[in-house]
Design an enzyme around this catalytic site. Structure first.
Site, mmCIF file in Angstrom:
data_model
loop_
_atom_site.group_PDB
_atom_site.id
_atom_site.type_symbol
_atom_site.label_atom_id
_atom_site.label_comp_id
_atom_site.label_asym_id
_atom_site.label_seq_id
_atom_site.Cartn_x
_atom_site.Cartn_y
_atom_site.Cartn_z
ATOM 1 N N SER A 180 2.508 -1.644 4.631
ATOM 2 C CA SER A 180 3.960 -3.169 5.754
ATOM 3 C C SER A 180 5.559 -2.565 4.930
ATOM 4 C CB SER A 180 2.878 -4.096 4.654
ATOM 5 O OG SER A 180 2.951 -4.130 3.158
ATOM 6 N N ARG A 230 -15.086 -3.010 5.632
ATOM 7 C CA ARG A 230 -14.900 -4.334 5.430
ATOM 8 C C ARG A 230 -16.016 -5.310 4.560
ATOM 9 N NH1 ARG A 230 -10.827 -1.979 4.616
ATOM 10 N NH2 ARG A 230 -9.107 -3.083 4.869
ATOM 11 N N GLU A 247 -2.781 -1.044 -7.931
ATOM 12 C CA GLU A 247 -4.150 -0.999 -8.042
ATOM 13 C C GLU A 247 -4.170 0.812 -7.513
ATOM 14 O OE1 GLU A 247 -5.295 -3.362 -3.971
ATOM 15 O OE2 GLU A 247 -5.320 -1.225 -3.292
ATOM 16 N N HIS A 255 -1.455 2.451 9.878
ATOM 17 C CA HIS A 255 -2.893 2.205 8.661
ATOM 18 C C HIS A 255 -2.929 3.510 8.530
ATOM 19 C CE1 HIS A 255 -5.904 0.707 5.156
ATOM 20 N NE2 HIS A 255 -5.091 -0.442 5.195
ATOM 21 N N ASN A 296 0.834 -1.847 0.277
ATOM 22 C CA ASN A 296 0.110 0.032 -0.065
ATOM 23 C C ASN A 296 0.816 1.728 -0.160
ATOM 24 O OD1 ASN A 296 -2.442 -1.438 -0.109
ATOM 25 N ND2 ASN A 296 -3.034 -1.350 1.973
ATOM 26 N N ASP A 331 -7.537 -11.082 -4.242
ATOM 27 C CA ASP A 331 -7.390 -10.438 -3.844
ATOM 28 C C ASP A 331 -7.993 -10.841 -2.257
ATOM 29 O OD1 ASP A 331 -7.950 -7.462 -2.658
ATOM 30 O OD2 ASP A 331 -9.303 -7.829 -2.879
ATOM 31 N N TRP A 345 -10.993 -8.201 11.382
ATOM 32 C CA TRP A 345 -10.437 -6.741 10.146
ATOM 33 C C TRP A 345 -8.346 -7.748 11.207
ATOM 34 C CZ3 TRP A 345 -6.266 -2.604 10.068
ATOM 35 C CH2 TRP A 345 -6.257 -3.218 8.986
HETATM 36 O O1 SFD Z 1 -5.089 -3.051 2.477
HETATM 37 C C1 SFD Z 1 4.925 -9.362 19.882
HETATM 38 N N1 SFD Z 1 -1.747 -4.367 6.025
HETATM 39 C C2 SFD Z 1 -1.604 -3.380 4.641
HETATM 40 N N2 SFD Z 1 -0.135 -3.472 3.983
HETATM 41 C C3 SFD Z 1 -0.542 -3.412 3.217
HETATM 42 O O2 SFD Z 1 0.723 -2.506 2.532
HETATM 43 N N3 SFD Z 1 -0.717 -4.071 2.304
HETATM 44 C C4 SFD Z 1 -2.339 -4.610 2.374
HETATM 45 O O3 SFD Z 1 -2.325 -4.860 1.419
HETATM 46 C C5 SFD Z 1 -2.366 -4.324 3.826
HETATM 47 N N4 SFD Z 1 -4.089 -4.908 4.434
HETATM 48 C C6 SFD Z 1 -3.680 -5.299 5.508
HETATM 49 C C7 SFD Z 1 -3.204 -5.221 6.939
HETATM 50 C C8 SFD Z 1 -3.364 -5.028 7.924
HETATM 51 C C9 SFD Z 1 -4.300 -5.931 8.050
HETATM 52 C C10 SFD Z 1 -4.060 -6.805 9.515
HETATM 53 C C11 SFD Z 1 -5.174 -6.649 7.319
HETATM 54 C C12 SFD Z 1 -5.251 -6.191 5.898
HETATM 55 C C13 SFD Z 1 -6.135 -7.600 7.524
HETATM 56 C C14 SFD Z 1 -0.947 -3.231 7.029
HETATM 57 C C15 SFD Z 1 0.781 -4.467 7.391
HETATM 58 O O4 SFD Z 1 0.040 -5.335 7.813
HETATM 59 C C16 SFD Z 1 1.010 -3.030 8.802
HETATM 60 O O5 SFD Z 1 0.892 -1.929 8.145
HETATM 61 C C17 SFD Z 1 2.096 -4.080 8.697
HETATM 62 O O6 SFD Z 1 1.870 -5.612 8.785
HETATM 63 C C18 SFD Z 1 2.815 -3.354 10.567
HETATM 64 O O7 SFD Z 1 4.111 -3.315 10.571
HETATM 65 P P1 SFD Z 1 4.495 -3.901 12.508
HETATM 66 O O8 SFD Z 1 5.854 -4.435 12.199
HETATM 67 O O9 SFD Z 1 3.845 -2.819 13.066
HETATM 68 O O10 SFD Z 1 2.802 -4.873 13.137
HETATM 69 P P2 SFD Z 1 2.623 -6.537 12.650
HETATM 70 O O11 SFD Z 1 3.145 -7.048 11.366
HETATM 71 O O12 SFD Z 1 1.981 -7.115 13.185
HETATM 72 O O13 SFD Z 1 4.018 -7.659 14.090
HETATM 73 C C19 SFD Z 1 3.913 -7.417 14.616
HETATM 74 C C20 SFD Z 1 4.411 -8.552 15.715
HETATM 75 O O14 SFD Z 1 5.244 -8.490 17.103
HETATM 76 C C21 SFD Z 1 5.113 -9.937 17.511
HETATM 77 N N5 SFD Z 1 4.324 -9.272 19.274
HETATM 78 N N6 SFD Z 1 6.100 -10.092 20.095
HETATM 79 C C22 SFD Z 1 6.669 -10.465 21.513
HETATM 80 N N7 SFD Z 1 5.803 -10.469 22.460
HETATM 81 C C23 SFD Z 1 4.608 -9.202 22.615
HETATM 82 N N8 SFD Z 1 4.117 -9.602 23.920
HETATM 83 C C24 SFD Z 1 4.037 -9.952 21.245
HETATM 84 N N9 SFD Z 1 2.877 -8.759 20.564
HETATM 85 C C25 SFD Z 1 2.946 -8.785 19.541
HETATM 86 C C26 SFD Z 1 3.682 -10.054 16.795
HETATM 87 O O15 SFD Z 1 3.692 -11.497 16.988
HETATM 88 C C27 SFD Z 1 4.185 -9.755 15.512
HETATM 89 O O16 SFD Z 1 5.096 -10.564 15.482
HETATM 90 S S1 SFD Z 1 -5.289 -3.633 3.554
HETATM 91 O O17 SFD Z 1 -5.868 -4.630 3.720
HETATM 92 O O18 SFD Z 1 -5.591 -2.835 5.152
HETATM 93 P P1 AMP Z 2 -8.229 -0.832 2.590
HETATM 94 O O1 AMP Z 2 -8.384 -1.894 1.817
HETATM 95 O O2 AMP Z 2 -9.217 0.028 2.556
HETATM 96 O O3 AMP Z 2 -6.748 -1.217 3.320
HETATM 97 O O4 AMP Z 2 -7.090 0.090 1.705
HETATM 98 C C1 AMP Z 2 -6.645 -0.187 0.700
HETATM 99 C C2 AMP Z 2 -5.037 0.617 0.211
HETATM 100 O O5 AMP Z 2 -6.256 1.516 -0.862
HETATM 101 C C3 AMP Z 2 -5.526 1.673 1.077
HETATM 102 O O6 AMP Z 2 -4.670 2.710 0.921
HETATM 103 C C4 AMP Z 2 -6.718 3.059 1.557
HETATM 104 O O7 AMP Z 2 -6.652 4.221 2.130
HETATM 105 C C5 AMP Z 2 -6.895 2.881 0.422
HETATM 106 N N1 AMP Z 2 -8.096 3.067 -0.541
HETATM 107 C C6 AMP Z 2 -8.991 1.829 -0.229
HETATM 108 N N2 AMP Z 2 -10.787 2.606 -0.234
HETATM 109 C C7 AMP Z 2 -10.418 3.896 -0.851
HETATM 110 C C8 AMP Z 2 -10.936 4.965 -1.691
HETATM 111 N N3 AMP Z 2 -12.312 4.558 -1.521
HETATM 112 N N4 AMP Z 2 -10.968 5.914 -2.003
HETATM 113 C C9 AMP Z 2 -9.303 6.245 -1.601
HETATM 114 N N5 AMP Z 2 -8.346 5.588 -1.700
HETATM 115 C C10 AMP Z 2 -8.606 4.578 -0.591
#
Ligand code: SFD
Ligand code: AMP
Length: 623
Positions: A433, A247, A126, A386, A62, A349, A216
Site C-alpha cells: 500500500s 491465507r 510486524e 505485492h 508492509n 488483525d 483474497w
Molecule cells: O499483507 C477502476 N496489500 C497490503 N499492503 C500493505 O501495505 N499492508 C497490508 O497489510 C496488505 N495486505 C493486503 C493487501 C491487498 C489485499 C487485497 C489484501 C490485503 C486483502 C496490498 C495493497 O493493498 C496494494 O499493494 C495496493 O492497494 C495497490 O494499490 P493500487 O493503487 O495499485 O490498487 P488499488 O488500491 O486496488 O486501487 C485500484 C483502483 O482502481 C479502480 N478501478 N477505475 C476506473 N475504471 C476501471 N475499469 C477500474 N478498475 C479498477 C478501483 O476502484 C480502485 O480505486 S496483506 O494482507 O497482503
Molecule cells: P501477508 O500477510 O502474507 O501478505 O504478509 C505480510 C508481509 O509479511 C509481507 O511483506 C510478506 O512478504 C511478509 N511475510 C508473510 N509471511 C512471511 C514469512 N513466513 N516469512 C517472511 N515474511 C513473511
C-alpha cells in the site's frame, strides 16, 4: 442504440483509478499542477472512500524502510525483493520507490493514520519491513487527502473506464460509462496514469455457491490496468509472475501477523513443520532457496508438497504461538494480561482488513488461543505491488536507471504520455500500500513535468469516439434485441451473459494454465490448448449481453480479464523453465535455468493485432 448522453471532459493530467497509487498521484500532481496552472482529473469506477484493495482496511503497512533511523539501507531492500522474486526484478524501480516510501508513511500518519508505537514512542514492527497500524479506515483517510488536494469537481466516481485512446502513438484520453446513469464519458488529456489495480477471478476461485466472489483480492479489480496498457501497445513485463498468497482457509485472512509478529509455526496434520522437514528441497532452487527469508513462492511450494502427499490439512498453530508469547511474561498476573492482549490483537488483525475471517472464527467456535486454524494456498491473482510482479514495463529514474531502462520520464510506459503505478507497473514487487502510494506520487510529479513539456492539445477523432460508444454499449442492445427468444434469459443461443463468460474464462485458466484444480501445474500442451479455447472465447465476446448498467460493467470487466489471461498464458509459454514453484510449475520444464534469468516481456501490436515476446536483460544496480 441505447440512448446515452455523451459527457466530454478535457484535462491535462488524467488519473485512471482511485486506489492507493491514484491517491498518491492526486496529492502530488495537484501540488505541481497548481504551480503550473494545469488541471488534474481522477476517475474511479467505485467510491474512493472504499475502493480497491484497501477497501476493508489493512492491519499493517508492509513497506517501510526506516532509512533515517539507520534500520536498513536501500541495498537491503533491493536484496530482499530480488531474492523474493528469484532474481527477476528492476532494482532501479525498487530503489526509487524505497527511497521515498518512508516520507509517504510519515505523510499518511500526518493525515491521521494510527501507527502502533511502543512505550518509547517507536513504531511497532510486524517484521523487518512492516509496521502495525489500526487500519480499518486506512483507505477513507487516504481518499480524503486526495479529495482535499483535487477538489470534488475534479473527481468522477462510479465511472467505469473501458478503453484508452491513443493517437499517433500518444495517450490522449479514455472512455467509459457511468455505473448509475445513462452517460458515456470521454476524457481528453495530455498525459494519463494507469492505476486501476490488478486482477482477480481470471482463475476459477476456491469459493463456490453463496461464497462465490469471496477471494483474497478485491473482486472489483478486474484487469483494467493490463487491458489499458496492452491495448495501447505498451510493453509489458512479468506477465507470468502471478501471486498465490497463503491465507486462512475459506475467508482469506492474512498470515503476515501470525508468521512475523506472533512468530507462529505452520504444521501439517502430522504436526510436522514443512519448512524444516522439506528443507532439502530448497537446495534445488539455490541460490534463492537458501536465502532468508525463504522466498514467498518457495514457502508455498514446501507446503504444497505436503498437501500433494496427503499430509493436510495445514494448520496455523495460533494456540501454540499465543501460549509461547504469554509465557514470556515474568509472573502469572502479567501472563494473563498478556494473553488478553494477544487475543485482542489476533482478532483486530482480521477486523482491520478481512472481517469475514473474524466472522468465520465466530461461526466455527474458533478461539485462536485454544485451537489452530487451517491455512491454504489461494487461487492465482495478478498484483504487481505485492509478491507477484506483473505489469507494464516502465522507465526508471534518470539518476539510477541503467540506460536500457531509461526513456525520459520516471515510471512512464513505452507509450508516450501513459504512466503506470502500483499493481499496474511491473517488476517492482513489494511496494504494497505504502509503495504504491509512493509510486503514484512519483508519477504525479513526472506527469506534470510531461504536460508542461508536451503542450500539444489532445485531438481525438469524433468518428473514433462514436465507434467506441457503439461498441461499448453494444451488450445492452444485444440483450434488448434477443431477450424474448427464450423463457429463461440466462439461456439464449444468441448471446452469452457476463457471468457465464467469466465461468468459461475461469475454467480454461484453471484447467490449462495451472489453477487450483491442476495443482498450479501446466505445460506447453496445456497452454496451447488454453490459447485455442481463448480464441473461441474471444469470438464470443462479441456476443456478450447486458441487461442493465450493472451487467454492462460486468461484461467489460470480463473482457479486461480475458486480455490479462492471454498475456499470462503467452508469457508462461515463452519462459521455458520453472522459476517460481509455488506460484506455478511447468511439468515439461521442471527446473530453473541460468539462461532464463531475464525478463520475459510481451507487446500486443495494435496495428497488426500480433503478439511479440521479447527477452530483456536484468541489470542489477549498485546503490
Ligand atoms: O499483507 C477502476 N496489500 C497490503 N499492503 C500493505 O501495505 N499492508 C497490508 O497489510 C496488505 N495486505 C493486503 C493487501 C491487498 C489485499 C487485497 C489484501 C490485503 C486483502 C496490498 C495493497 O493493498 C496494494 O499493494 C495496493 O492497494 C495497490 O494499490 P493500487 O493503487 O495499485 O490498487 P488499488 O488500491 O486496488 O486501487 C485500484 C483502483 O482502481 C479502480 N478501478 N477505475 C476506473 N475504471 C476501471 N475499469 C477500474 N478498475 C479498477 C478501483 O476502484 C480502485 O480505486 S496483506 O494482507 O497482503
Ligand atoms: P501477508 O500477510 O502474507 O501478505 O504478509 C505480510 C508481509 O509479511 C509481507 O511483506 C510478506 O512478504 C511478509 N511475510 C508473510 N509471511 C512471511 C514469512 N513466513 N516469512 C517472511 N515474511 C513473511
Amino acid at each position: 442504440m441505447a440512448n446515452f448522453e455523451t459527457v466530454e471532459i478535457k484535462t491535462d493530467v488524467l488519473i485512471c483509478g482511485g486506489g492507493m497509487a491514484a491517491c498518491g498521484a492526486a496529492v502530488e500532481a495537484a501540488y505541481w499542477a497548481k504551480k503550473n496552472g494545469l488541471k488534474v482529473t481522477l476517475v474511479d469506477k467505485a467510491a474512493m472512500d472504499r475502493s480497491g484493495a484497501v477497501a476493508m482496511g489493512l492491519s499493517a503497512i508492509n513497506q517501510y524502510v526506516g532509512l533515517k533511523d539507520g534500520q536498513n539501507t536501500l541495498k537491503d531492500y533491493c536484496n530482499y525483493v530480488r531474492n523474493d522474486l528469484m532474481g527477476v526484478t528492476r532494482e532501479d524501480l525498487v530503489t526509487n520507490i524505497a527511497r521515498h516510501v518512508d516520507s509517504s508513511v510519515h505523510l499518511m500518519e500526518k493525515w491521521g493514520l494510527p501507527i502502533w508505537t511502543d512505550a518509547d514512542g517507536k513504531y511497532v514492527h510486524e517484521g523487518r519491513w512492516q509496521l502495525m497500524i489500526n487500519g480499518e479506515s486506512y483507505k477513507v483517510l487516504v481518499a480524503e487527502a486526495a479529495k482535499n488536494a483535487l477538489g470534488m469537481e475534479n473527481i468522477h466516481e462510479r465511472v467505469f473506464l473501458v478503453e484508452p485512446i491513443i493517437e499517433n502513438g500518444k495517450a490522449v484520453g479514455a472512455v467509459g460509462f457511468s455505473t448509475r446513469e445513462n452517460k458515456f464519458y470521454v476524457f481528453k488529456c495530455k498525459t494519463m496514469l494507469v492505476c486501476m489495480g490488478g486482477a482477480v477471478h481470471v482463475f476459477r476461485p476456491r469459493s463456490i455457491g453463496e461464497g462465490l466472489g469471496r477471494s483474497w483480492y478485491p473482486p472489483f479489480n478486474s484487469g483494467a490496468s493490463t487491458y489499458f496498457t496492452l491495448k495501447a501497445g505498451a510493453e509489458m513485463t512479468c506477465q507470468e509472475v502471478r501471486f498465490i498468497p497463503v491465507r486462512f482457509k475459506d475467508a482469506y485472512g492474512p498470515v503476515g501477523a501470525w508468521f512475523l509478529l506472533f512468530k507462529s509455526r505452520a504444521t501439517n496434520a502430522l504436526d510436522e513443520n514443512y519448512m524444516q522437514t522439506r528443507r532439502d528441497e530448497l537446495e534445488k532452487w539455490k541460490p534463492y532457496g537458501l536465502v532468508k527469508p525463504v522466498p514467498a513462492n518457495l514457502r508455498n511450494w514446501l507446503m504444497m508438497l505436503d498437501v500433494m502427499e496427503g499430509k493436510g490439512p495445514i494448520l496455523m498453530r495460533t494456540e501454540e504461538a499465543i501460549e509461547k508469547l504469554s509465557q514470556e511474561a515474568p509472573d502469572e498476573k502479567s501472563r494473563k494480561k498478556k494473553l488478553k492482549e494477544l487475543e485482542s490483537e489476533a482478532w483486530e488483525d482480521f477486523l482491520d482488513m478481512t472481517i469475514s475471517q473474524a466472522i468465520l472464527w465466530a461461526a466455527t467456535n474458533t478461539a485462536p488461543e485454544e485451537k489452530p486454524s487451517e491455512i491454504a494456498a489461494c487461487e492465482p491473482y495478478f498484483i504487481g505491488s505485492h509478491s507477484g510482479a506483473s505489469g507494464a514495463w516502465v522507465s526508471g529514474p534518470e539518476d539510477i536507471a541503467p540506460p536500457e531502462y531509461f526513456w525520459g520520464y520516471s515510471h512512464m510506459t513505452t507509450v508516450k504520455g501513459m504512466f503506470a503505478a502500483g499493481d499496474a507497473s511491473g517488476a517492482s514487487s513489494h511496494k504494497f500500500s505504502s509503495g504504491s502510494l509512493t509510486e503514484g506520487r512519483i508519477c504525479g510529479k513526472a506527469m506534470v513535468k510531461y504536460a508542461v513539456e508536451n503542450t500539444d492539445e489532445p485531438t481525438i477523432d469524433n468518428a473514433k469516439v462514436e465507434a467506441l460508444k457503439k461498441a461499448i454499449l453494444a451488450p445492452l442492445d444485444m440483450f434488448e434485441e434477443h431477450k424474448g427468444y427464450t423463457v429463461d434469459p440466462d439461456v439464449n443461443p444468441n448471446y452469452i451473459r457476463p457471468k457465464q463468460f467469466m465461468f468459461r474464462l475461469q475454467k480454461i485458466m484453471d484447467e490449462y494454465a495451472g489453477g487450483v484444480t491442476a495443482q498450479f501445474t501446466t505445460s506447453k500442451k496445456n497452454l496451447d490448448k488454453g490459447l485455442e479455447l481463448l480464441d473461441f472465447l474471444r469470438e464470443d465476446s462479441e456476443k456478450i449481453a447486458a441487461e442493465n448498467l450493472h451487467e454492462l460493467t460486468r461484461a467489460w470487466e470480463n473482457i479486461h480479464r480475458m486480455w490479462q489471461a492471454e498475456s499470462h498464458i503467452r508469457t508462461i509459454l515463452f519462459r521455458e523453465e520453472t522459476r517460481w514453484p509455488g506460484y506455478y510449475f511447468r511439468s515439461d520444464f521442471p527446473s530453473m535455468k541460468d539462461d532464463w534469468l531475464v525478463f520475459a516481456n510481451c507487446i500486443w501490436h495494435p496495428e497488426s493485432g500480433e503478439w511479440e515476446m521479447v527477452k530483456r536483460d536484468i541489470k542489477y544496480i549498485s546503490v
